[in-house]
Design a protein around this motif. Structure first.
Motif, PDB file in Angstrom:
ATOM      1  N   GLY A   1       0.890  -1.214   0.027  1.00  0.00           N
ATOM      2  CA  GLY A   1      -0.072   0.096  -0.031  1.00  0.00           C
ATOM      3  C   GLY A   1       0.741   1.294   0.039  1.00  0.00           C
ATOM      4  N   LYS A   2       2.083   1.000   0.031  1.00  0.00           N
ATOM      5  CA  LYS A   2       3.160   2.313   0.011  1.00  0.00           C
ATOM      6  C   LYS A   2       3.922   2.169  -1.353  1.00  0.00           C
ATOM      7  CE  LYS A   2       3.473   2.543   4.824  1.00  0.00           C
ATOM      8  NZ  LYS A   2       4.329   3.069   6.082  1.00  0.00           N
ATOM      9  N   GLU A   3       4.438   3.638  -1.619  1.00  0.00           N
ATOM     10  CA  GLU A   3       5.292   3.999  -2.838  1.00  0.00           C
ATOM     11  C   GLU A   3       6.520   3.263  -2.558  1.00  0.00           C
ATOM     12  OE1 GLU A   3       3.122   7.937  -4.396  1.00  0.00           O
ATOM     13  OE2 GLU A   3       5.282   7.936  -3.847  1.00  0.00           O
ATOM     14  N   ARG A   4       7.135   3.084  -3.577  1.00  0.00           N
ATOM     15  CA  ARG A   4       8.464   2.438  -3.580  1.00  0.00           C
ATOM     16  C   ARG A   4       9.542   3.761  -2.983  1.00  0.00           C
ATOM     17  NH1 ARG A   4      10.499  -1.457  -8.130  1.00  0.00           N
ATOM     18  NH2 ARG A   4       8.508  -2.367  -7.459  1.00  0.00           N
ATOM     19  N   GLU A   5      10.418   3.217  -2.038  1.00  0.00           N
ATOM     20  CA  GLU A   5      11.187   4.105  -1.403  1.00  0.00           C
ATOM     21  C   GLU A   5      12.596   3.822  -1.399  1.00  0.00           C
ATOM     22  OE1 GLU A   5      11.676   5.383   3.490  1.00  0.00           O
ATOM     23  OE2 GLU A   5      10.683   3.400   2.998  1.00  0.00           O
ATOM     24  N   PHE A   6      13.282   5.001  -1.647  1.00  0.00           N
ATOM     25  CA  PHE A   6      14.862   4.861  -1.807  1.00  0.00           C
ATOM     26  C   PHE A   6      15.459   4.388  -0.617  1.00  0.00           C
ATOM     27  CE2 PHE A   6      18.927   5.443  -3.084  1.00  0.00           C
ATOM     28  CZ  PHE A   6      19.673   6.451  -2.385  1.00  0.00           C
ATOM     29  N   VAL A   7      16.383   3.582  -0.654  1.00  0.00           N
ATOM     30  CA  VAL A   7      17.133   3.097   0.762  1.00  0.00           C
ATOM     31  C   VAL A   7      18.499   3.475   0.740  1.00  0.00           C
ATOM     32  CG1 VAL A   7      17.891   1.022   2.018  1.00  0.00           C
ATOM     33  CG2 VAL A   7      15.709   1.212   0.999  1.00  0.00           C
ATOM     34  N   ALA A   8      19.439   3.052  -0.386  1.00  0.00           N
ATOM     35  CA  ALA A   8      20.577   3.551  -0.507  1.00  0.00           C
ATOM     36  C   ALA A   8      21.072   3.271  -1.937  1.00  0.00           C
ATOM     37  CB  ALA A   8      21.451   2.644   0.474  1.00  0.00           C
ATOM     38  N   HIS A   9      22.479   3.949  -2.165  1.00  0.00           N
ATOM     39  CA  HIS A   9      23.054   3.405  -3.281  1.00  0.00           C
ATOM     40  C   HIS A   9      24.437   3.612  -3.475  1.00  0.00           C
ATOM     41  CE1 HIS A   9      24.073   7.564  -4.544  1.00  0.00           C
ATOM     42  NE2 HIS A   9      22.821   8.027  -4.578  1.00  0.00           N
ATOM     43  N   ILE A  10      25.254   2.897  -4.192  1.00  0.00           N
ATOM     44  CA  ILE A  10      26.877   3.062  -4.195  1.00  0.00           C
ATOM     45  C   ILE A  10      27.130   3.143  -5.616  1.00  0.00           C
ATOM     46  CG2 ILE A  10      26.880   0.389  -4.425  1.00  0.00           C
ATOM     47  CD1 ILE A  10      29.232   0.605  -2.576  1.00  0.00           C
ATOM     48  N   ARG A  11      28.031   4.267  -5.826  1.00  0.00           N
ATOM     49  CA  ARG A  11      28.494   4.635  -6.974  1.00  0.00           C
ATOM     50  C   ARG A  11      29.696   3.385  -7.501  1.00  0.00           C
ATOM     51  NH1 ARG A  11      29.426  11.069  -7.099  1.00  0.00           N
ATOM     52  NH2 ARG A  11      31.511  10.010  -6.521  1.00  0.00           N
ATOM     53  N   ARG A  12      29.522   2.931  -8.862  1.00  0.00           N
ATOM     54  CA  ARG A  12      30.432   2.210  -9.381  1.00  0.00           C
ATOM     55  C   ARG A  12      31.841   2.838  -9.651  1.00  0.00           C
ATOM     56  NH1 ARG A  12      33.980  -0.498 -10.389  1.00  0.00           N
ATOM     57  NH2 ARG A  12      34.252  -2.273 -11.611  1.00  0.00           N
ATOM     58  N   SER A  13      31.977   4.154  -9.862  1.00  0.00           N
ATOM     59  CA  SER A  13      33.040   4.763 -10.225  1.00  0.00           C
ATOM     60  C   SER A  13      34.070   5.039  -9.026  1.00  0.00           C
ATOM     61  CB  SER A  13      32.846   6.117 -10.747  1.00  0.00           C
ATOM     62  OG  SER A  13      31.873   6.866  -9.842  1.00  0.00           O
ATOM     63  N   ASP A  14      33.637   5.182  -7.784  1.00  0.00           N
ATOM     64  CA  ASP A  14      34.411   5.426  -6.768  1.00  0.00           C
ATOM     65  C   ASP A  14      34.003   4.796  -5.294  1.00  0.00           C
ATOM     66  OD1 ASP A  14      33.313   8.927  -6.207  1.00  0.00           O
ATOM     67  OD2 ASP A  14      32.350   7.139  -6.191  1.00  0.00           O
ATOM     68  N   GLY A  15      33.014   4.111  -5.645  1.00  0.00           N
ATOM     69  CA  GLY A  15      32.496   3.177  -4.074  1.00  0.00           C
ATOM     70  C   GLY A  15      31.742   3.978  -3.332  1.00  0.00           C
ATOM     71  N   LEU A  16      31.648   5.583  -3.817  1.00  0.00           N
ATOM     72  CA  LEU A  16      30.889   6.564  -2.807  1.00  0.00           C
ATOM     73  C   LEU A  16      29.292   5.916  -2.396  1.00  0.00           C
ATOM     74  CD1 LEU A  16      31.348   9.101  -1.270  1.00  0.00           C
ATOM     75  CD2 LEU A  16      30.376  10.025  -3.151  1.00  0.00           C
ATOM     76  N   THR A  17      28.807   5.932  -1.254  1.00  0.00           N
ATOM     77  CA  THR A  17      27.659   5.597  -0.772  1.00  0.00           C
ATOM     78  C   THR A  17      26.779   6.611  -0.255  1.00  0.00           C
ATOM     79  OG1 THR A  17      28.263   4.993   1.337  1.00  0.00           O
ATOM     80  CG2 THR A  17      28.770   3.062  -0.386  1.00  0.00           C
ATOM     81  N   TYR A  18      25.495   6.221  -0.309  1.00  0.00           N
ATOM     82  CA  TYR A  18      24.682   7.290   0.166  1.00  0.00           C
ATOM     83  C   TYR A  18      23.203   6.512   0.793  1.00  0.00           C
ATOM     84  CZ  TYR A  18      20.976  10.829   0.550  1.00  0.00           C
ATOM     85  OH  TYR A  18      20.347  11.792   0.990  1.00  0.00           O
ATOM     86  N   VAL A  19      22.956   6.865   1.885  1.00  0.00           N
ATOM     87  CA  VAL A  19      21.894   6.058   2.573  1.00  0.00           C
ATOM     88  C   VAL A  19      20.986   7.045   3.081  1.00  0.00           C
ATOM     89  CG1 VAL A  19      21.350   4.671   4.597  1.00  0.00           C
ATOM     90  CG2 VAL A  19      23.347   4.479   3.585  1.00  0.00           C
ATOM     91  N   ALA A  20      19.394   6.806   2.747  1.00  0.00           N
ATOM     92  CA  ALA A  20      18.671   7.736   3.092  1.00  0.00           C
ATOM     93  C   ALA A  20      18.724   8.167   4.426  1.00  0.00           C
ATOM     94  CB  ALA A  20      17.166   6.996   2.616  1.00  0.00           C
ATOM     95  N   ASN A  21      18.491   9.436   4.725  1.00  0.00           N
ATOM     96  CA  ASN A  21      18.611   9.981   5.955  1.00  0.00           C
ATOM     97  C   ASN A  21      17.871   9.348   7.110  1.00  0.00           C
ATOM     98  OD1 ASN A  21      20.414  12.019   4.879  1.00  0.00           O
ATOM     99  ND2 ASN A  21      18.615  13.558   4.755  1.00  0.00           N
TER     100      ASN A  21
END
Length: 122
Positions: free
Chosen positions: A42-62
């Motif tokens: 019943g909810k929309e798809r929600e971003f959790v995290a991603h990791i960049r291929r180029s440098d491995g930099l990660t980002y996690v939802a606050n």
């Protein structure tokens, strides 16, 4: 074409941990940023995290920082989502996805796995 296969979901008690895996294959799999999303009923798809291929930099939802982390194994071409301190509200189907440009928006991802169910319940 890129193929993504998630694994590692299951039933876990509140406070527990799980590690999800996303195995990528295909000619251009190594060029993609890999993201994790989740969707509860019943909810929309929600971003959790991603990791960049180029440098491995990660980002996690606050809202998930401090509990969730993303990493990758370049040799195995696999991306992991480590989830700690799980709560019932983390219950959802978790998807990994691939995009050429890092994004938190689901529609900007080109390839998707089939999803893996995570249920947090006592």
């Amino acid at each position: 074409q890129v193929q993504l296969v998630e694994s590692g979901g299951g039933l876990v008690q509140p406070g527990g941990s799980l590690r999800l895996s996303c195995a990528a294959s295909g000619r251009t799999a190594s060029s993609y940023t890999t993201g994790w999303f989740r969707q509860a009923p019943g909810k929309e798809r929600e971003f959790v995290a991603h990791i960049r291929r180029s440098d491995g930099l990660t980002y996690v939802a606050n809202s998930l920082k401090g509990r969730f982390a993303v990493s990758r194994d370049y040799v195995k071409n696999t991306v992991y989502l480590q989830m700690n301190g799980l709560k019932p509200e983390d219950t959802a189907v978790y998807y990994c996805a691939g995009t050429l440009r890092p994004s938190t928006i689901a529609s900007e991802y080109d390839y998707w796995g089939q999803g893996t169910q995570v249920t947090v319940s006592s």
